[in-house]
Design a protein around this motif. Structure first.
Motif, short mmCIF file in Angstrom:
data_model
loop_
_atom_site.label_atom_id
_atom_site.label_comp_id
_atom_site.label_asym_id
_atom_site.label_seq_id
_atom_site.Cartn_x
_atom_site.Cartn_y
_atom_site.Cartn_z
N MET A 113 0.85 -1.20 0.00
CA MET A 113 0.00 0.00 0.00
C MET A 113 0.88 1.24 0.00
SD MET A 113 -2.90 1.16 2.81
CE MET A 113 -4.01 -0.18 2.44
N THR A 114 0.60 2.21 -0.90
CA THR A 114 1.38 3.43 -0.95
C THR A 114 1.11 4.28 0.28
OG1 THR A 114 -0.32 4.71 -2.09
CG2 THR A 114 1.17 3.39 -3.46
N ALA A 115 2.00 5.27 0.49
CA ALA A 115 1.85 6.14 1.66
C ALA A 115 0.53 6.90 1.59
CB ALA A 115 3.03 7.12 1.72
N ASP A 116 0.14 7.34 0.38
CA ASP A 116 -1.12 8.08 0.25
C ASP A 116 -2.32 7.20 0.61
OD1 ASP A 116 0.16 10.37 -0.49
OD2 ASP A 116 -0.18 10.12 -2.65
N LEU A 117 -2.33 5.97 0.11
CA LEU A 117 -3.45 5.07 0.41
C LEU A 117 -3.48 4.71 1.88
CD1 LEU A 117 -3.39 2.68 -2.68
CD2 LEU A 117 -4.98 4.55 -2.21
N ALA A 118 -2.29 4.51 2.47
CA ALA A 118 -2.24 4.21 3.90
C ALA A 118 -2.76 5.40 4.71
CB ALA A 118 -0.81 3.87 4.31
N GLY A 119 -2.43 6.59 4.27
CA GLY A 119 -2.94 7.78 4.95
C GLY A 119 -4.44 7.91 4.84
N ASP A 120 -4.98 7.60 3.65
CA ASP A 120 -6.44 7.64 3.47
C ASP A 120 -7.13 6.63 4.39
OD1 ASP A 120 -6.18 9.56 1.51
OD2 ASP A 120 -6.26 8.12 -0.15
N ALA A 121 -6.55 5.43 4.48
CA ALA A 121 -7.14 4.40 5.34
C ALA A 121 -7.11 4.83 6.80
CB ALA A 121 -6.38 3.08 5.16
N LEU A 122 -6.03 5.45 7.23
CA LEU A 122 -5.93 5.90 8.62
C LEU A 122 -6.92 7.02 8.90
CD1 LEU A 122 -4.56 5.85 11.36
CD2 LEU A 122 -2.81 7.42 10.45
N ARG A 123 -7.08 7.96 7.96
CA ARG A 123 -8.05 9.05 8.16
C ARG A 123 -9.47 8.51 8.26
NH1 ARG A 123 -4.26 11.81 5.03
NH2 ARG A 123 -5.12 11.06 3.06
N LEU A 124 -9.79 7.53 7.41
CA LEU A 124 -11.13 6.95 7.47
C LEU A 124 -11.35 6.23 8.79
CD1 LEU A 124 -13.84 6.19 6.22
CD2 LEU A 124 -12.72 4.22 5.14
N LYS A 125 -10.36 5.45 9.23
CA LYS A 125 -10.51 4.74 10.50
C LYS A 125 -10.67 5.72 11.66
CE LYS A 125 -8.38 1.32 13.54
NZ LYS A 125 -8.72 2.10 14.75
N THR A 126 -9.87 6.79 11.65
CA THR A 126 -9.97 7.78 12.72
C THR A 126 -11.34 8.42 12.75
OG1 THR A 126 -7.59 8.23 12.54
CG2 THR A 126 -8.95 9.90 13.63
N LEU A 127 -11.88 8.74 11.57
CA LEU A 127 -13.20 9.34 11.49
C LEU A 127 -14.27 8.38 11.99
CD1 LEU A 127 -15.23 11.51 10.58
CD2 LEU A 127 -15.12 10.53 8.28
N LEU A 128 -14.22 7.13 11.54
CA LEU A 128 -15.22 6.16 11.97
C LEU A 128 -15.16 5.92 13.47
CD1 LEU A 128 -14.95 3.61 9.03
CD2 LEU A 128 -16.94 5.01 9.58
N ASP A 129 -13.95 5.84 14.01
CA ASP A 129 -13.81 5.67 15.47
C ASP A 129 -14.43 6.84 16.21
OD1 ASP A 129 -12.50 3.29 15.09
OD2 ASP A 129 -10.48 4.11 15.42
N ARG A 130 -14.23 8.03 15.70
CA ARG A 130 -14.80 9.21 16.36
C ARG A 130 -16.32 9.22 16.25
NH1 ARG A 130 -16.25 13.97 14.59
NH2 ARG A 130 -15.13 13.89 12.60
N LEU A 131 -16.85 8.91 15.07
CA LEU A 131 -18.30 8.87 14.91
C LEU A 131 -18.93 7.82 15.83
CD1 LEU A 131 -18.66 9.17 11.02
CD2 LEU A 131 -19.00 10.96 12.73
N LEU A 132 -18.27 6.67 15.94
CA LEU A 132 -18.79 5.62 16.83
C LEU A 132 -18.78 6.08 18.28
CD1 LEU A 132 -17.11 2.51 15.21
CD2 LEU A 132 -19.56 2.78 15.61
N ALA A 133 -17.79 6.87 18.66
CA ALA A 133 -17.69 7.34 20.04
C ALA A 133 -18.66 8.47 20.34
CB ALA A 133 -16.25 7.80 20.33
N GLU A 134 -18.94 9.31 19.34
CA GLU A 134 -19.72 10.52 19.60
C GLU A 134 -21.20 10.39 19.27
OE1 GLU A 134 -17.87 13.62 17.37
OE2 GLU A 134 -16.05 13.66 18.61
N MET A 135 -21.55 9.51 18.35
CA MET A 135 -22.94 9.45 17.88
C MET A 135 -23.71 8.32 18.56
SD MET A 135 -22.82 10.40 13.87
CE MET A 135 -22.91 12.16 13.49
N PRO A 136 -25.04 8.49 18.68
CA PRO A 136 -25.84 7.42 19.28
C PRO A 136 -25.70 6.13 18.49
CG PRO A 136 -27.12 9.44 19.05
CD PRO A 136 -25.84 9.66 18.30
N LEU A 137 -25.51 5.03 19.23
CA LEU A 137 -25.37 3.73 18.60
C LEU A 137 -26.65 2.92 18.80
CD1 LEU A 137 -21.74 2.84 19.68
CD2 LEU A 137 -22.49 3.93 17.57
N GLY A 138 -26.65 1.69 18.31
CA GLY A 138 -27.84 0.85 18.46
C GLY A 138 -28.93 1.29 17.50
N TRP A 139 -30.11 0.75 17.73
CA TRP A 139 -31.23 1.00 16.83
C TRP A 139 -32.24 1.92 17.50
CZ3 TRP A 139 -30.24 -0.68 12.11
CH2 TRP A 139 -29.38 -1.75 11.95
#
Length: 446
Positions: A1-27
């Motif tokens: 994986m290139t540095a750019d793609l690795a950076g994109d993957a890390l940014r997406l994971k960081t965003l998803l982790d934050r959304l999971l922590a901050e937003m209501p979960l469950g149904w």
């Protein structure tokens, strides 16, 4: 994986982790927030390509996969939204293109979620509403011939049900699941699933028990549309090893589905019936190519050699299925029974399951079929059943069972057994467990 793609993957994971922590979960079922979110985003759900909306308890994912494969075999581009994912979050979003769709890339998904989040925060939208809205934004901004959208939970109040004018609605087999949200009887559950039926739009259903079929018929009549019911308005059967589909428009004599199991004949038939009800003329040769090409990971999937599978005894078959409710248990057990009739092998289960599921109903289908059950935890999931609890339940259902710490340990435990021929091993009980297994075996969905 290139540095750019690795950076994109890390940014997406960081965003998803934050959304999971901050937003209501469950149904938190309901459409008011989702409609407000759509309005704030410019109503992207109104600019989708012609859409096939799929609900049901068992078979949604497979039916969605058949729809996509058959349409792509006809040279069409197809957007697909499914849930949950197995390994990568991107699996939920497939962007259509001629010749076969691709999973959305990390950078595009990140940017889309950021846009959705800005509108979602002030209205306190849930995490699931945000990720569903992202599908509508992505699919509205990228041309394709068709969309296939899978319901997340239920139908009537599911976030995907802001789709107002689908090309066709398809409802797969109904079974008990998510009773806390959908009701404790099959007619109640059917009523929630039937909530995707829209006025004047065609609706197709897989074969159902009578009281479920009556619910669908009643809702269809109220919406001034016709229900095309499997086993009544369309038929599918196995004949001389082939799939034979028949309705008022004629007969299709097709090869058997690539996906294993008698239930996949029904799922393929449901997809064909839905496409025909939508007014599509299906070419027999292209339809055959689609049926033979369809893929859907963790649905009676024979695992390839890899770091995890290689721990099993030499010559063992290792299968993976994410089915997790009593209805799924029945169809999986039927497949195992069919395999036993073809080539007899001692069968072992490796099972992990969430607390929200019915393990007793699931295990009962395997009575007399299974040599032994290993129960395992599901990593990083707060509502997973403990292996000890699950082993006790399997034992109460009449199965020999023991708790272990992991799938790898279960495979290791099989080596001292004297087994002739080599065993057949089925890893099952949860899509979350399936995702872990695919990741450990270096077998990522594409």
């Amino acid at each position: 994986m290139t540095a750019d793609l690795a950076g994109d993957a890390l940014r997406l994971k960081t965003l998803l982790d934050r959304l999971l922590a901050e937003m209501p979960l469950g149904w938190d079922l309901g459409l008011e927030r989702m409609r407000a979110l759509m309005a704030g985003l410019g109503d992207p759900q109104k600019r989708l390509p012609p859409t096939i909306h799929v609900a049901g308890t068992n078979g949604k994912g497979s039916t969605t996969a058949f729809c996509r494969a058959i349409l792509e075999a006809h040279g069409k581009s197809v957007h697909v939204h499914t849930s949950p994912h197995l390994v990568r979050f991107n699996e939920r979003y497939r962007l259509g293109r001629v010749g076969g769709g691709v999973l959305v890339d990390d950078a595009r998904l990140h940017d889309t979620l950021v846009r959705v989040e800005a509108v979602a925060k002030p209205i306190h939208a849930t995490f699931f509403e945000v990720i569903t809205a992202a599908a509508f934004v992505l699919f509205s901004e990228h041309p394709a011939d068709y969309c296939v959208i899978e319901v997340g939970l239920g139908g009537r109040l599911d976030a995907t049900n802001v789709i107002e004018d689908p090309l066709v609605c398809a409802i797969t087999a109904i079974s008990f699941d998510h009773e806390k949200f959908l009701g404790d009887t099959l007619p109640k559950i059917a009523g929630e699933k039937a909530g995707i039926i829209k006025r004047g739009r065609p609706v197709v259903a897989a074969p159902q028990v009578d009281d479920v079929a009556e619910v669908f018929e009643t809702v269809a009549v109220k919406n001034a549309t016709r229900l095309r019911l499997g086993g009544q308005d369309w038929m599918v059967r196995e004949e001389n090893g082939r799939l034979v589909y028949e309705d008022e428009d004629g007969l299709l004599d097709l090869p058997p589905p690539k996906l294993l199991g008698r239930h996949q004949f029904i799922n393929a038939g449901t997809a064909i019936a839905a496409l025909r009800a939508a007014g599509l003329t299906l070419d027999p040769e292209a339809t055959a190519r689609g049926v033979m090409a369809v893929e859907w990971p963790a649905r009676m999937q024979r695992l390839a050699p890899g770091p995890l599978v290689n721990r099993a005894p030499t010559g063992a078959e290792v299968w993976l299925d994410g089915g997790h409710n009593p209805g799924a248990g029945k169809v999986i057990a039927h497949v195992m029974g069919d395999l036993e009739e073809r080539v007899s092998r001692p069968l072992f289960l490796v099972v992990g399951m969430l607390q929200t599921k019915d393990p007793v109903g699931f295990f009962q289908s395997f009575a007399g079929l299974v040599r032994h059950v290993f129960t395992v935890p599901i990593k990083d999931h707060a509502v997973a059943r403990t292996p000890q609890d699950l082993a006790e339940i399997a034992g109460a259902a009449g199965l020999s069972a023991q708790p272990v710490t992991s799938v790898a340990e279960a495979l290791d435990f099989l080596h001292p057994w004297t087994l002739e021929p080599a065993p057949r091993i089925l890893i099952c009980g949860s899509l979350y467990l399936s995702g872990e297994v695919l990741a450990e075996n270096d077998q990522l969905p594409k």
